[in-house]
Design a protein around this motif. Sequence first.
Motif, PDB file in Angstrom:
ATOM      1  N   ARG A 142       3.945   4.953   3.623  1.00 18.22           N
ATOM      2  CA  ARG A 142       3.344   3.631   3.861  1.00 18.22           C
ATOM      3  C   ARG A 142       1.838   3.632   3.644  1.00 18.22           C
ATOM      4  O   ARG A 142       1.230   2.597   3.495  1.00 18.22           O
ATOM      5  N   ARG A 143       1.225   4.806   3.653  1.00 20.49           N
ATOM      6  CA  ARG A 143      -0.244   4.824   3.537  1.00 20.49           C
ATOM      7  C   ARG A 143      -0.755   5.613   2.329  1.00 20.49           C
ATOM      8  O   ARG A 143      -1.859   5.383   1.868  1.00 20.49           O
ATOM      9  N   GLU A 144       0.025   6.525   1.790  1.00 24.50           N
ATOM     10  CA  GLU A 144      -0.478   7.397   0.729  1.00 24.50           C
ATOM     11  C   GLU A 144       0.351   7.229  -0.549  1.00 24.50           C
ATOM     12  O   GLU A 144       1.583   7.378  -0.518  1.00 24.50           O
TER      13      GLU A 144
ATOM     14  N   GLU B  95       6.714   7.921   7.189  1.00 25.30           N
ATOM     15  CA  GLU B  95       5.436   7.334   7.606  1.00 25.30           C
ATOM     16  C   GLU B  95       4.355   7.512   6.518  1.00 25.30           C
ATOM     17  O   GLU B  95       3.635   6.574   6.177  1.00 25.30           O
ATOM     18  N   ARG B  96       4.299   8.707   5.968  1.00 22.80           N
ATOM     19  CA  ARG B  96       3.295   9.008   4.939  1.00 22.80           C
ATOM     20  C   ARG B  96       3.385   8.039   3.741  1.00 22.80           C
ATOM     21  O   ARG B  96       2.379   7.683   3.128  1.00 22.80           O
TER      22      ARG B  96
ATOM     23  N   PRO C 174       0.841  -1.207   0.000  1.00 23.95           N
ATOM     24  CA  PRO C 174       0.000   0.000   0.000  1.00 23.95           C
ATOM     25  C   PRO C 174       0.875   1.256   0.000  1.00 23.95           C
ATOM     26  O   PRO C 174       2.082   1.174   0.228  1.00 23.95           O
ATOM     27  N   GLY C 175       0.249   2.396  -0.248  1.00 24.50           N
ATOM     28  CA  GLY C 175       1.013   3.645  -0.250  1.00 24.50           C
ATOM     29  C   GLY C 175       1.944   3.672  -1.454  1.00 24.50           C
ATOM     30  O   GLY C 175       1.592   3.241  -2.550  1.00 24.50           O
TER      31      GLY C 175
END
Length: 347
Positions: A303-305, A300-301, A287-288
């Motif tokens: 990993r999700r976006e 961190e961003r 993901p991301g």
Amino acid sequence: MNTPKILEVIDLKKHFPIRGGLFGTTQGYVYAVDGVSFHIHKGETLSLVGESGCGKSTVGKAVLRLFPLTGGQVILDGTRIDDMSAGTLRPLRRKIQVVFQDPFSSLNPRMKVRDILAEPIRNFGLARDAADLERRIGDLMDKVRLPRDAVNRWPHEFSGGQRQRIGIARALAAEPELIVCDEAVSALDVSVKAQIVNLLQDLQQELGLALLFISHDLAIVEHMTHRVAVMYLGKIVEIADKRSLFAAPRHPYTEALLSAVPVPDPTVKRERIILKGDVPSPIRPPPGCRFHTRCPYAMERCRREEPELRPDASGHLAACHLHDLPPAENPLLNHRPPTAFRAGAPA
Ligand code: SF4
């Protein structure tokens, strides 16, 4: 480039179903190409690069309409071709031809060179009569710098480099405007590779051809392309003019790929970037940002976006969240390895 586009690919997707179980039901998908967009101008070379399995050859085959698409559009010389029937597509096929990697298996061993070259000329009705057919075959042999009398020989009588010249002549026989070169020089020895690359460049100049040059070899790409598109796990992560991409890559994956390209100047020191881990499976892409499992700068961003492919002021496109940081905090801009400097590379 100010010339019109010969090819436009919009949000191309190709997902291969994985079948299994007693009834051969679909158990999942291989997301081989997952939303790829690019264009090529008439007379231009665009190189599509990336590690093995990134989806670049699938893009080439999709553009050639060798299988139906999962989604997206392919526009050839202003006409959408991805939804055309085989019959409607037939006359347009002449405009786009292919040179494959393996000259051994891509030529019919039971056909002499004359027949291999005559086939596309006949199929597209290009010759007025038998004399015109012979003249065209002779011209093709001249163009790829093979002796005219070699048309009476069989493919097995040629070396690998000569066979690839025959493959190029066969592609040219249809008088195309775009040639997809799918790892066309990868199987050749270094010196032969250079000769074939030079031949392709000369033909491009002479005939105004556009090339989609699919390759994992950035050293070769650097010497023959106008623009480069970098693919990772089914997505394009960076597209730019060759000089801009080699001098200042804007994606960490491109930076790592470039760090492995030999620099011709021995005084230029290079810091090789070794990526950790393997390329994740295209069955379950992360993901991301798809590169976050191997990226030395992952945040961190990431990993999700998923980052969008966005241009800088010069039009250099990259998909990376680092470019949202203040320039002083962007490691790509401040931690540039000397590698990226490519002194002596041709324009
Ligand atoms: Fe690396 Fe994040 Fe940029 Fe992806 S978005 S390339 S993980 S820094």
